[in-house]
Design a protein around this motif. Structure first.
Motif, PDB file in Angstrom:
ATOM      1  N   ILE A   1       0.822  -1.209   0.000  1.00  0.00           N
ATOM      2  CA  ILE A   1       0.000   0.000   0.000  1.00  0.00           C
ATOM      3  C   ILE A   1       0.852   1.253   0.000  1.00  0.00           C
ATOM      4  N   LYS A   2       1.931   1.237   0.778  1.00  0.00           N
ATOM      5  CA  LYS A   2       2.743   2.455   0.917  1.00  0.00           C
ATOM      6  C   LYS A   2       3.293   2.890  -0.438  1.00  0.00           C
ATOM      7  N   GLU A   3       3.690   1.896  -1.249  1.00  0.00           N
ATOM      8  CA  GLU A   3       4.194   2.240  -2.581  1.00  0.00           C
ATOM      9  C   GLU A   3       3.050   2.676  -3.490  1.00  0.00           C
ATOM     10  N   LEU A   4       1.885   1.949  -3.397  1.00  0.00           N
ATOM     11  CA  LEU A   4       0.756   2.223  -4.290  1.00  0.00           C
ATOM     12  C   LEU A   4       0.244   3.645  -4.119  1.00  0.00           C
ATOM     13  N   LEU A   5       0.068   4.064  -2.850  1.00  0.00           N
ATOM     14  CA  LEU A   5      -0.570   5.347  -2.599  1.00  0.00           C
ATOM     15  C   LEU A   5       0.326   6.517  -2.995  1.00  0.00           C
ATOM     16  N   LYS A   6       1.632   6.259  -3.168  1.00  0.00           N
ATOM     17  CA  LYS A   6       2.516   7.339  -3.607  1.00  0.00           C
ATOM     18  C   LYS A   6       2.481   7.503  -5.119  1.00  0.00           C
ATOM     19  N   LYS A   7       1.960   6.447  -5.833  1.00  0.00           N
ATOM     20  CA  LYS A   7       1.940   6.507  -7.295  1.00  0.00           C
ATOM     21  C   LYS A   7       0.911   7.533  -7.767  1.00  0.00           C
ATOM     22  N   PRO A   8       1.265   8.410  -8.728  1.00  0.00           N
ATOM     23  CA  PRO A   8       0.267   9.338  -9.254  1.00  0.00           C
ATOM     24  C   PRO A   8      -0.739   8.608 -10.142  1.00  0.00           C
ATOM     25  N   VAL A   9      -2.026   8.992 -10.024  1.00  0.00           N
ATOM     26  CA  VAL A   9      -3.079   8.371 -10.814  1.00  0.00           C
ATOM     27  C   VAL A   9      -3.788   9.456 -11.597  1.00  0.00           C
ATOM     28  N   LYS A  10      -4.052   9.180 -12.897  1.00  0.00           N
ATOM     29  CA  LYS A  10      -4.730  10.174 -13.722  1.00  0.00           C
ATOM     30  C   LYS A  10      -6.225   9.884 -13.732  1.00  0.00           C
ATOM     31  N   ILE A  11      -7.019  10.832 -13.187  1.00  0.00           N
ATOM     32  CA  ILE A  11      -8.474  10.697 -13.220  1.00  0.00           C
ATOM     33  C   ILE A  11      -9.049  12.031 -13.661  1.00  0.00           C
ATOM     34  N   SER A  12     -10.150  11.955 -14.448  1.00  0.00           N
ATOM     35  CA  SER A  12     -10.764  13.210 -14.897  1.00  0.00           C
ATOM     36  C   SER A  12     -11.525  13.857 -13.739  1.00  0.00           C
ATOM     37  N   GLU A  13     -11.805  15.149 -13.868  1.00  0.00           N
ATOM     38  CA  GLU A  13     -12.390  15.919 -12.767  1.00  0.00           C
ATOM     39  C   GLU A  13     -13.770  15.403 -12.368  1.00  0.00           C
ATOM     40  N   ASP A  14     -14.636  15.085 -13.371  1.00  0.00           N
ATOM     41  CA  ASP A  14     -15.989  14.654 -13.023  1.00  0.00           C
ATOM     42  C   ASP A  14     -15.968  13.289 -12.343  1.00  0.00           C
ATOM     43  N   LYS A  15     -14.984  12.444 -12.718  1.00  0.00           N
ATOM     44  CA  LYS A  15     -14.841  11.146 -12.058  1.00  0.00           C
ATOM     45  C   LYS A  15     -14.483  11.349 -10.586  1.00  0.00           C
ATOM     46  N   ILE A  16     -13.567  12.312 -10.336  1.00  0.00           N
ATOM     47  CA  ILE A  16     -13.174  12.600  -8.955  1.00  0.00           C
ATOM     48  C   ILE A  16     -14.383  13.076  -8.158  1.00  0.00           C
ATOM     49  N   ALA A  17     -15.222  13.924  -8.788  1.00  0.00           N
ATOM     50  CA  ALA A  17     -16.407  14.418  -8.088  1.00  0.00           C
ATOM     51  C   ALA A  17     -17.342  13.264  -7.741  1.00  0.00           C
ATOM     52  N   TYR A  18     -17.479  12.285  -8.651  1.00  0.00           N
ATOM     53  CA  TYR A  18     -18.362  11.144  -8.387  1.00  0.00           C
ATOM     54  C   TYR A  18     -17.803  10.284  -7.258  1.00  0.00           C
ATOM     55  N   ILE A  19     -16.502   9.990  -7.332  1.00  0.00           N
ATOM     56  CA  ILE A  19     -15.905   9.114  -6.326  1.00  0.00           C
ATOM     57  C   ILE A  19     -15.946   9.767  -4.955  1.00  0.00           C
ATOM     58  N   SER A  20     -15.646  11.095  -4.909  1.00  0.00           N
ATOM     59  CA  SER A  20     -15.551  11.752  -3.602  1.00  0.00           C
ATOM     60  C   SER A  20     -16.903  11.850  -2.903  1.00  0.00           C
ATOM     61  N   LYS A  21     -17.998  11.641  -3.683  1.00  0.00           N
ATOM     62  CA  LYS A  21     -19.305  11.619  -3.028  1.00  0.00           C
ATOM     63  C   LYS A  21     -19.406  10.462  -2.040  1.00  0.00           C
ATOM     64  N   PHE A  22     -18.704   9.363  -2.327  1.00  0.00           N
ATOM     65  CA  PHE A  22     -18.890   8.150  -1.534  1.00  0.00           C
ATOM     66  C   PHE A  22     -17.809   7.936  -0.483  1.00  0.00           C
ATOM     67  N   LEU A  23     -16.606   8.445  -0.708  1.00  0.00           N
ATOM     68  CA  LEU A  23     -15.510   8.123   0.199  1.00  0.00           C
ATOM     69  C   LEU A  23     -15.626   8.915   1.492  1.00  0.00           C
ATOM     70  N   SER A  24     -15.748   8.227   2.611  1.00  0.00           N
ATOM     71  CA  SER A  24     -15.760   8.829   3.956  1.00  0.00           C
ATOM     72  C   SER A  24     -16.803   9.926   4.088  1.00  0.00           C
ATOM     73  N   ASP A  25     -17.885   9.842   3.322  1.00  0.00           N
ATOM     74  CA  ASP A  25     -18.879  10.913   3.323  1.00  0.00           C
ATOM     75  C   ASP A  25     -20.248  10.263   3.190  1.00  0.00           C
ATOM     76  N   ASN A  26     -21.127  10.549   4.120  1.00  0.00           N
ATOM     77  CA  ASN A  26     -22.440   9.901   4.104  1.00  0.00           C
ATOM     78  C   ASN A  26     -23.516  10.800   3.503  1.00  0.00           C
ATOM     79  N   ALA A  27     -23.137  11.858   2.753  1.00  0.00           N
ATOM     80  CA  ALA A  27     -24.126  12.813   2.251  1.00  0.00           C
ATOM     81  C   ALA A  27     -25.138  12.126   1.341  1.00  0.00           C
ATOM     82  N   VAL A  28     -24.636  11.223   0.456  1.00  0.00           N
ATOM     83  CA  VAL A  28     -25.538  10.532  -0.467  1.00  0.00           C
ATOM     84  C   VAL A  28     -26.531   9.687   0.308  1.00  0.00           C
ATOM     85  N   ILE A  29     -26.014   8.989   1.320  1.00  0.00           N
ATOM     86  CA  ILE A  29     -26.874   8.110   2.114  1.00  0.00           C
ATOM     87  C   ILE A  29     -27.895   8.926   2.895  1.00  0.00           C
ATOM     88  N   ARG A  30     -27.437  10.052   3.455  1.00  0.00           N
ATOM     89  CA  ARG A  30     -28.358  10.899   4.213  1.00  0.00           C
ATOM     90  C   ARG A  30     -29.469  11.412   3.298  1.00  0.00           C
TER      91      ARG A  30
END
Lengths: 165, 148
Positions: free
Chosen positions: A128-157
């Motif tokens: 994991i330590k090596e993986l998380l340091k690797k840069p990953v290319k993601i488009s902006e709208d994809k990031i917005a979709y993913i960040s809705k779910f990670l550590s955030d219960n807004a969608v569920i609420r």
């Protein structure tokens, strides 16, 4: 007549082997003893060590089968990421849609095996330590979709609010 | 151990009922009773299709509206004592068929099984593992053997 005698003798020989030495048995004795003693346990669904505790799997689960359980003491995965809880999958509620496994960042972003799997998680040992340091290319709208779910219960609420209305 | 339970332990008959699943669990259960690797017949467990012979009823699939009445009839025609095992995600909670429209439950499904007949053992999995089925059936056996 001679051939018939040979067939009889062969049959007698192989049946005596089956009776005395349990030949031709395909079930292994380990499995047999486990079943008779009731020692069959369900397979592991969560790999607890490589999991980064992002609660993405819990938030995307359509049937609410996954619960986050607090760890006894927080673990620092890498600098800035602290794991406080780990998922626990309830098999009696799970419909095996594999959304949790496909949403797991280790699978979706880094192409490693996911750390949660409804049937059997198997051996998951990514670095994991090596993986998380690797840069990953993601488009902006994809990031917005993913960040809705990670550590955030807004969608569920929001979903709960709709159900209560 | 009375004579009844002694003789019951030597011929446990399992009846399999499928109620509208995808047949994956049915294949695994027939596999765990008849195939040489798992071979439930070495533990004196046999497969039957006659409810009057059966001791254990294994139900797979979400119960569709069509088979609800036949399932009740099969359950009532099994003589006491009996045990019911629900095998697979569909039988335990409806699976993908019950939850096919997301939050709106499907109208064709009247399951899961424990809403229609009382269930003694539940086996999760999609599809179930044969060793899980065997241990599930074995865990329901004391109900039969300790009955009067």
């Amino acid at each position: 007549m001679k051939n018939l005698g040979i067939i009889f003798l062969e049959g007698i020989y192989s049946n005596i082997k089956r009776i005395l030495f349990a030949s031709d048995r395909v079930t292994d004795m380990e499995l047999r003893n486990k079943i008779l003693n009731g020692e069959i346990v369900p397979t592991d669904k969560v790999a607890e060590v490589p999991c980064i505790g992002c609660s993405g799997c819990k938030n995307v689960c359509p049937t609410g089968a996954i619960e986050m359980v607090s760890l006894e003491e927080p673990v620092e995965v890498i600098e800035g990421i602290i794991k406080k809880e780990k998922p626990e999958l309830n098999s009696l509620k799970c419909v095996h849609c594999y959304h949790c496994h496909d949403f797991c960042p280790l699978y979706a972003l880094f192409g490693e095996a996911g750390t949660i799997h409804p049937n059997d998680v198997g051996d998951v040992n990514p670095d994991i330590k090596e993986l998380l340091k690797k840069p990953v290319k993601i488009s902006e709208d994809k990031i917005a979709y993913i960040s809705k779910f990670l550590s955030d219960n807004a969608v569920i609420r929001k979903r709960e609010d709709q159900n209560s209305k | 151990m009375s004579l009844k339970s002694y003789s019951r332990a030597r011929a446990v008959h399992v009846m399999l009922v499928y109620t509208g699943g995808c047949n994956g669990c049915d294949i695994e259960i027939v596999n765990c009773i008849l195939s040489p690797k798992y071979d439930a017949e070495q533990y004196k467990v046999f497969l039957t299709w006659n409810p009057r012979e059966a001791d254990v009823l294994v139900v797979t699939g979400p119960v569709t509206k069509h088979v609800e009445a036949p399932l009740k009839a099969i359950y009532e025609s099994i003589p006491e004592p009996k045990a019911v095992v629900a095998a697979g995600a569909c039988a335990t909670m409806g699976g993908v068929y019950k939850n096919i429209h997301g939050d709106i439950p499907s109208e064709e499904i009247s399951g899961p099984v424990d809403q229609i007949i009382p269930v003694d053992a539940k086996i999760p999995g999609c599809a179930v593992r044969p060793e899980d089925v065997l241990s599930g059936v074995v865990s329901a056996l004391p109900l039969l053997l300790n009955a009067k």
